[in-house]
Design an enzyme around this catalytic site. Sequence first.
Site, PDB file in Angstrom:
ATOM      1  N   CYS A  56       3.781   0.030  -7.539  1.00 36.98           N
ATOM      2  CA  CYS A  56       3.519   1.350  -6.939  1.00 36.98           C
ATOM      3  C   CYS A  56       4.541   2.374  -7.415  1.00 36.98           C
ATOM      4  CB  CYS A  56       3.563   1.261  -5.415  1.00 36.98           C
ATOM      5  SG  CYS A  56       2.347   0.127  -4.730  1.00 36.98           S
ATOM      6  N   ARG A 133      -5.535  -0.244  -4.714  1.00 37.34           N
ATOM      7  CA  ARG A 133      -5.229   0.925  -5.567  1.00 37.34           C
ATOM      8  C   ARG A 133      -6.544   1.651  -5.859  1.00 37.34           C
ATOM      9  NH1 ARG A 133      -0.045  -0.323  -6.985  1.00 37.34           N
ATOM     10  NH2 ARG A 133       0.379  -2.541  -6.884  1.00 37.34           N
TER      11      ARG A 133
END
Length: 220
Positions: A56, A133
């Site tokens: 991330c 995601r």
Amino acid sequence: MEADLNIQEVNAMPRIGDNAPDFEAVTTTGKIKFSEFAIDKWVIMFSHPADFTPVCTTELTGFAKRKGEFDALNTQLLGLSIDSIHSHLGWVQNVRENTGVYFDFPIIADIDMKVAKLYGMLQPNESETAAVRAVFFIDPKKKIRLVMYYPLNVGRNMNEILRSLEALQISDKHKVAMPLDWKKGDKVIVGPPKTLDELNARLADDSVEKVDWYLAMKNI
Ligand code: BEZ
């Protein structure tokens, strides 16, 4: 635990062509109501599984570093994870201290998972507590135009996100379609004829490059 999740809520999954579901949320730049957010702009709304995690961090760094390219495409970035605003602020500051990269676009603190559920970002067989995601491409009319979902263990491709955004915008502007691996500057596809008159006109049209009557390309 999956038993605690309302399966109908979790299964909500906005699709291409749907109006983007409206919501109110707290972000790192203040409160937003999505229907009043980024008026007349495209929005790239994306989720990441968790703050202070390695993949991330690389992804949000990628968005921050290429924000100028999104600005040039009249596009507002909007992040989201199922973390608190304090966690977001701590992570933003930590990355800025470590790397000098500043995540100055809003990131939703979706601690009650409300927005994640609304947008199908919570996919319980992947994780019951973290968003996958996701990337939603939302046009200025707040219509969903393209959706990407990636699992927790594979980071996204920023070139592909920008390429897809540009492809959508150019397709809208010129009423054309984009072939395999299209990138800016490449030829585009002109729509196939839908009537015999259009077919005859296409056969007589020397301004487009024809493979055959149904597959024709041009420069724009
Ligand atoms: C990561 O960003 O590295 C990550 C986050 C959640 C699960 C797995 C990896």
